[in-house]
Design an enzyme around this catalytic site. Structure first.
Site, PDB file in Angstrom:
ATOM      1  N   CYS A   2       0.850  -1.167   0.000  1.00 26.19           N
ATOM      2  CA  CYS A   2       0.000   0.000   0.000  1.00 26.19           C
ATOM      3  C   CYS A   2       0.892   1.224   0.000  1.00 26.19           C
ATOM      4  O   CYS A   2       2.100   1.086  -0.008  1.00 26.19           O
ATOM      5  CB  CYS A   2      -0.844   0.015   1.279  1.00 26.19           C
ATOM      6  SG  CYS A   2      -1.724  -1.526   1.566  1.00 26.19           S
ATOM      7  N   ARG A  27       0.703   1.998  -5.818  1.00 27.45           N
ATOM      8  CA  ARG A  27       0.935   0.942  -4.835  1.00 27.45           C
ATOM      9  C   ARG A  27      -0.347   0.227  -4.436  1.00 27.45           C
ATOM     10  O   ARG A  27      -0.322  -0.658  -3.576  1.00 27.45           O
ATOM     11  CB  ARG A  27       1.605   1.528  -3.593  1.00 27.45           C
ATOM     12  CG  ARG A  27       2.919   2.216  -3.878  1.00 27.45           C
ATOM     13  CD  ARG A  27       3.486   2.852  -2.648  1.00 27.45           C
ATOM     14  NE  ARG A  27       4.045   1.863  -1.752  1.00 27.45           N
ATOM     15  CZ  ARG A  27       5.299   1.443  -1.781  1.00 27.45           C
ATOM     16  NH1 ARG A  27       6.134   1.955  -2.650  1.00 27.45           N
ATOM     17  NH2 ARG A  27       5.733   0.542  -0.947  1.00 27.45           N
ATOM     18  N   TRP A  74      -3.893  -1.892  -1.231  1.00 29.27           N
ATOM     19  CA  TRP A  74      -4.031  -3.075  -2.092  1.00 29.27           C
ATOM     20  C   TRP A  74      -4.282  -4.216  -1.115  1.00 29.27           C
ATOM     21  O   TRP A  74      -3.406  -4.579  -0.325  1.00 29.27           O
ATOM     22  CB  TRP A  74      -2.759  -3.332  -2.892  1.00 29.27           C
ATOM     23  CG  TRP A  74      -2.869  -4.440  -3.885  1.00 29.27           C
ATOM     24  CD1 TRP A  74      -3.455  -4.391  -5.118  1.00 29.27           C
ATOM     25  CD2 TRP A  74      -2.346  -5.758  -3.754  1.00 29.27           C
ATOM     26  NE1 TRP A  74      -3.328  -5.601  -5.756  1.00 29.27           N
ATOM     27  CE2 TRP A  74      -2.661  -6.457  -4.948  1.00 29.27           C
ATOM     28  CE3 TRP A  74      -1.648  -6.438  -2.746  1.00 29.27           C
ATOM     29  CZ2 TRP A  74      -2.300  -7.791  -5.162  1.00 29.27           C
ATOM     30  CZ3 TRP A  74      -1.294  -7.762  -2.952  1.00 29.27           C
ATOM     31  CH2 TRP A  74      -1.619  -8.426  -4.154  1.00 29.27           C
ATOM     32  N   ASN A  98       1.862  -0.630   5.502  1.00 24.17           N
ATOM     33  CA  ASN A  98       2.152  -1.243   4.199  1.00 24.17           C
ATOM     34  C   ASN A  98       2.896  -2.543   4.487  1.00 24.17           C
ATOM     35  O   ASN A  98       3.827  -2.547   5.282  1.00 24.17           O
ATOM     36  CB  ASN A  98       3.014  -0.241   3.405  1.00 24.17           C
ATOM     37  CG  ASN A  98       3.840  -0.865   2.300  1.00 24.17           C
ATOM     38  OD1 ASN A  98       4.942  -0.424   2.035  1.00 24.17           O
ATOM     39  ND2 ASN A  98       3.344  -1.873   1.646  1.00 24.17           N
ATOM     40  N   GLY A  99       2.460  -3.637   3.864  1.00 23.66           N
ATOM     41  CA  GLY A  99       3.143  -4.912   4.092  1.00 23.66           C
ATOM     42  C   GLY A  99       2.238  -5.897   4.813  1.00 23.66           C
ATOM     43  O   GLY A  99       1.020  -5.709   4.866  1.00 23.66           O
ATOM     44  N   GLU A 478       5.029 -12.038 -22.782  1.00 25.53           N
ATOM     45  CA  GLU A 478       4.650 -10.664 -22.416  1.00 25.53           C
ATOM     46  C   GLU A 478       3.308 -10.286 -23.064  1.00 25.53           C
ATOM     47  O   GLU A 478       2.460  -9.648 -22.433  1.00 25.53           O
ATOM     48  CB  GLU A 478       5.774  -9.700 -22.833  1.00 25.53           C
ATOM     49  CG  GLU A 478       5.438  -8.224 -22.796  1.00 25.53           C
ATOM     50  CD  GLU A 478       5.066  -7.675 -21.435  1.00 25.53           C
ATOM     51  OE1 GLU A 478       5.123  -8.408 -20.431  1.00 25.53           O
ATOM     52  OE2 GLU A 478       4.656  -6.502 -21.385  1.00 25.53           O
ATOM     53  N   LYS A 482       0.009  -9.183 -21.008  1.00 23.17           N
ATOM     54  CA  LYS A 482      -0.678  -7.914 -21.268  1.00 23.17           C
ATOM     55  C   LYS A 482      -2.172  -8.167 -21.509  1.00 23.17           C
ATOM     56  O   LYS A 482      -3.020  -7.461 -21.000  1.00 23.17           O
ATOM     57  CB  LYS A 482      -0.107  -7.237 -22.512  1.00 23.17           C
ATOM     58  CG  LYS A 482       1.193  -6.498 -22.337  1.00 23.17           C
ATOM     59  CD  LYS A 482       1.009  -5.146 -21.725  1.00 23.17           C
ATOM     60  CE  LYS A 482       2.081  -4.769 -20.738  1.00 23.17           C
ATOM     61  NZ  LYS A 482       2.477  -5.633 -19.698  1.00 23.17           N
ATOM     62  N   GLU A 485      -4.001  -9.238 -18.206  1.00 25.58           N
ATOM     63  CA  GLU A 485      -4.163  -8.225 -17.160  1.00 25.58           C
ATOM     64  C   GLU A 485      -5.092  -7.089 -17.599  1.00 25.58           C
ATOM     65  O   GLU A 485      -5.780  -6.508 -16.775  1.00 25.58           O
ATOM     66  CB  GLU A 485      -2.821  -7.711 -16.618  1.00 25.58           C
ATOM     67  CG  GLU A 485      -1.902  -7.038 -17.577  1.00 25.58           C
ATOM     68  CD  GLU A 485      -0.519  -6.724 -16.975  1.00 25.58           C
ATOM     69  OE1 GLU A 485      -0.335  -6.791 -15.761  1.00 25.58           O
ATOM     70  OE2 GLU A 485       0.394  -6.392 -17.765  1.00 25.58           O
ATOM     71  N   HIS A 501       3.761 -30.231 -27.092  1.00 25.42           N
ATOM     72  CA  HIS A 501       3.809 -31.001 -25.850  1.00 25.42           C
ATOM     73  C   HIS A 501       2.647 -30.665 -24.922  1.00 25.42           C
ATOM     74  O   HIS A 501       2.737 -30.936 -23.718  1.00 25.42           O
ATOM     75  CB  HIS A 501       5.139 -30.757 -25.142  1.00 25.42           C
ATOM     76  CG  HIS A 501       6.318 -31.209 -25.945  1.00 25.42           C
ATOM     77  ND1 HIS A 501       6.522 -32.527 -26.276  1.00 25.42           N
ATOM     78  CD2 HIS A 501       7.330 -30.510 -26.525  1.00 25.42           C
ATOM     79  CE1 HIS A 501       7.627 -32.635 -27.008  1.00 25.42           C
ATOM     80  NE2 HIS A 501       8.130 -31.428 -27.180  1.00 25.42           N
ATOM     81  N   LYS A 601       0.464  -1.347  -9.476  1.00 21.53           N
ATOM     82  CA  LYS A 601       1.642  -1.034 -10.292  1.00 21.53           C
ATOM     83  C   LYS A 601       2.901  -1.602  -9.658  1.00 21.53           C
ATOM     84  O   LYS A 601       3.802  -2.056 -10.338  1.00 21.53           O
ATOM     85  CB  LYS A 601       1.742   0.490 -10.425  1.00 21.53           C
ATOM     86  CG  LYS A 601       2.881   0.973 -11.297  1.00 21.53           C
ATOM     87  CD  LYS A 601       2.541   0.847 -12.748  1.00 21.53           C
ATOM     88  CE  LYS A 601       3.678   1.213 -13.667  1.00 21.53           C
ATOM     89  NZ  LYS A 601       3.692   0.353 -14.861  1.00 21.53           N
TER      90      LYS A 601
HETATM   91  C1  G6P Z   1       3.345  -5.604 -11.034  1.00 21.92           C
HETATM   92  C2  G6P Z   1       2.925  -4.748 -12.219  1.00 21.92           C
HETATM   93  C3  G6P Z   1       3.653  -5.215 -13.476  1.00 21.92           C
HETATM   94  C4  G6P Z   1       5.156  -5.219 -13.242  1.00 21.92           C
HETATM   95  C5  G6P Z   1       5.530  -6.060 -12.024  1.00 21.92           C
HETATM   96  C6  G6P Z   1       6.994  -5.890 -11.659  1.00 21.92           C
HETATM   97  O1  G6P Z   1       2.852  -6.883 -11.185  1.00 21.92           O
HETATM   98  O2  G6P Z   1       1.524  -4.827 -12.400  1.00 21.92           O
HETATM   99  O3  G6P Z   1       3.344  -4.337 -14.561  1.00 21.92           O
HETATM  100  O4  G6P Z   1       5.796  -5.741 -14.372  1.00 21.92           O
HETATM  101  O5  G6P Z   1       4.770  -5.637 -10.898  1.00 21.92           O
HETATM  102  O6  G6P Z   1       7.196  -4.568 -11.242  1.00 21.92           O
HETATM  103  P1  G6P Z   1       8.580  -3.844 -11.238  1.00 21.92           P
HETATM  104  O7  G6P Z   1       8.255  -2.467 -10.756  1.00 21.92           O
HETATM  105  O8  G6P Z   1       9.464  -4.590 -10.262  1.00 21.92           O
HETATM  106  O9  G6P Z   1       9.122  -3.875 -12.604  1.00 21.92           O
END
Ligand code: G6P
Length: 606
Positions: A2, A27, A74, A98-99, A478, A482, A485, A501, A601
């Site tokens: 958070c 966060r 979060w 946070n945590g 990737e 994308k 998400e 496989h 994020k």
């Molecule tokens: C979260 C975000 C992703 C990001 C990942 C790693 O899951 O939603 O978009 O790639 O964290 O984050 P970082 O800041 O360590 O690249």
């Protein structure tokens, strides 16, 4: 995980707390709340959902006071409801956290046996009661904190407002926390961004530190409960919130910023006189490096996988790459004299930070490729390799990813030259190809019409497969990440050769298969896999260049034709269409593109 903000001020704080929370939404955005010390006692305002619900509520709520704390959440323990939103209150203590307090259930049981009752399902409220219980004993705060910190298991940072807002106790273990110094005001926040609009003078608490803050300053204590001075630094973070400009979403803006920021990042790593790589000085010789271990999470991990292919193939470096949450518990051996590279946009992903600390214990040289140069991961590294992406607000990483790739590409070329694997001309060829990317990507982004019918089709699918080989394999992963998400469609990225496989069993006319297939040395093999899909009634969406389209384009149900580039730079180029496909599919589905459900994020819990 958070975001935390706290102000001991001389002027009203409620609006300033909410403003600071805007910088912390990356966060988490499940709920938000503030508490202000008013003339009538501590007053809280909390709302489930995004910060704008709290901001709107504040317009019609009188919360007048010059000390307060705020939080954006979060959810980890307990649903994203108002009751679970921070701040939490127990007696004298009002707290944001946070945590995760991992042993919260045991602590709660002890407190309940002593008659304490909880209003929420959070570990945070347990912490509030525990601190209040300990304060009630009347011991000095130094004694109480010396007893409290060892009782708490897990990674956390918290700020507790006490005694009508005259002082704050703050503490951190693994999660970051910075103290800000103003004129007769004191602040605390999760990071420099939170404090950017308030002060530039910051002091970062170190592992296990706690502090007692009043309007006169901060008394900081280390993990052994000894008074300690921590340096006050001038932050470069600006308080300016970047707008969306003419774009519908931050993600769209960030996709379109890629030509520019790829150029900045390339320029940063080049010597402008001779256009050769110019990396920060490393405390080891890459020719003698026994192994580079790359660790990251999410999209940053896929940048690491591309780098593994590059570094092994062009530079002949032994590379291991792993997901941070797995690596830190594998108790992996690491070679004497080895180096470890941590890739992170935010520089705050907790798993990545903890993996860094593991590598530190194993005496590795620590490199950090980060977009936030004042982040925890940057601060704990021996060498920081910055990406020049600028602030990335959209939760789904786009420009941070491609700039990570750009930096890693130049690193690979630098090491390839130093290790005698590529001649100066070969390096120059590849640098030239990297230098052409901004313009090529700019051109691609100027016409997105071909994506529209594809996105329309993808939006109807329940499952989507992304296939690629070589450096296109991590781009396939990737692309799938994308899509899931942003549009909540199930998608898998697979090595094209592995399809036979297992995933081939999924293929029917309802499962679109996105082939990431530049016409490189592996193209023939990828083309065979495309034929295998077609033979089973599957629909191929082909991302390829003129050569590839000529070869197998007639089989594809849809084609995105990309410019022909040097295969070395293809993963950067091909990242962009998979971003655009995911973005436009999410537009079709009407999902929350910049803040998709359940995500954040930066993930600062395990
Ligand atoms: C979260 C975000 C992703 C990001 C990942 C790693 O899951 O939603 O978009 O790639 O964290 O984050 P970082 O800041 O360590 O690249």
């Amino acid at each position: 995980m958070c975001g935390i903000i706290g102000i001991l001020g001389t002027a009203p704080v409620a609006d300033r707390l909410v403003e600071a929370l805007r910088h912390l939404e990356y966060r988490g955005y499940d709920s938000a709340g503030i508490a202000v010390a008013t003339a009538d006692g501590m007053a809280r305002l909390r709302r489930a959902g995004k910060l704008h619900h709290l901001a709107t509520a504040l317009l019609t709520t009188e919360l007048s006071g010059s000390a307060g704390i705020g939080h954006t959440r979060w959810a980890t323990h307990g649903a994203a409801t108002e009751a679970n939103a921070h701040p939490h209150v127990a007696g004298r203590v009002c707290i944001v956290h946070n945590g995760i307090i991992e042993n919260h259930a045991d602590l709660a049981a002890e407190l309940q046996a002593g008659g304490r009752q909880f209003e929420s399902e959070t570990d945070t409220e347990v912490l509030a009661h525990l601190l209040d219980h300990m304060l009630a004993g009347g011991a000095p705060i130094e004694r109480i904190m010396a007893d409290l910190m060892p009782k708490l298991r897990g990674a956390f940072a918290f700020a507790a407002l006490l005694d009508g807002g005259t002082q704050m106790i703050v503490a951190r273990r693994a999660s970051p926390l910075a103290i800000g110094f103003g004129d007769s005001e004191m602040y605390v926040g999760s990071d420099a961004l939170a404090l950017a609009g308030l002060t530039r003078r910051l002091c970062y608490l170190e592992e296990g530190d706690w502090a007692l803050i009043s309007r006169d300053g901060a008394a900081i204590f280390d993990a052994d409960n000894q008074p300690v001075e921590r340096p006050v630094v001038l932050s470069e973070a600006t308080g300016a919130l970047i707008g969306k400009g003419n774009f519908r979403h931050y993600m769209e803006r960030e996709i379109h910023e890629q030509p520019e920021v790829l150029g900045y990042t390339l320029a940063y790593y080049l010597d402008s006189r001779n256009r050769q790589p110019a990396l920060p000085v490393l405390p080891f010789d890459p020719c003698k490096l026994p192994r580079l271990t790359i660790v990251a999470a999410g999209t940053s991990y896929y940048a690491g996988v591309v780098a593994k292919y590059w570094l092994e193939h062009v530079a002949g470096v032994l590379v291991e790459v792993d997901i941070a949450s797995e690596f830190r518990y594998r108790e992996a051996e690491m070679p004497v004299g080895g180096a470890a590279l941590f890739i992170s946009q935010s520089g705050e992903s907790l798993d990545t930070l903890m993996a860094l600390r593991y590598a530190r214990q194993k005496a590795q040289t620590i490199l950090a490729l980060v977009n936030q140069p004042e982040s925890s991961i940057a601060r704990e590294a021996d060498v920081v390799l910055p990406t020049r992406a600028g602030p990335e607000i959209g939760v789904a990483s786009t420009k941070a990813f491609t700039t990570q790739l750009m930096a890693l590409a130049v690193l690979s070329l630098d090491w390839a030259a130093k290790r005698g694997r590529l001649s100066a001309d070969e390096v120059a060829d590849r640098l030239q190809a990297l230098g052409e990317l901004p313009e090529l990507i700019g051109d691609m982004l100027s016409n997105l019409e071909p994506y529209q019918p594809i996105a329309h089709g993808l939006a109807q699918a329940r499952d989507v497969l992304y296939l690629g080989r070589g450096t296109s394999y991590p781009i396939a992963m990737e692309g799938a990440l994308k899509l899931k998400e942003l549009s909540y469609i199930h998608a898998e990225g697979y090595a094209a050769g592995e399809m036979k496989h297992g995933p081939i069993a999924l293929i029917d006319e309802g499962v679109p298969v996105v082939m990431v297939a530049p016409s490189d040395a592996l193209f023939e093999k990828t083309a065979s896999n495309a034929r295998e899909v077609l033979a089973r009634g599957g629909r191929v969406i082909l991302l390829s260049d003129a050569g590839g389209v000529q070869h197998i384009g007639s089989f594809a149900s849809h084609i995105i034709e990309l410019p022909t580039v040097h295969p070395f730079v293809a993963p950067i180029l091909y990242s962009v269409p998979v971003q655009v496909l995911a973005y436009m599919t999410a537009l079709e589905k009407g999902t929350d593109i910049d803040q998709p459900r359940n995500l954040a994020k930066s993930v600062t819990v395990e």
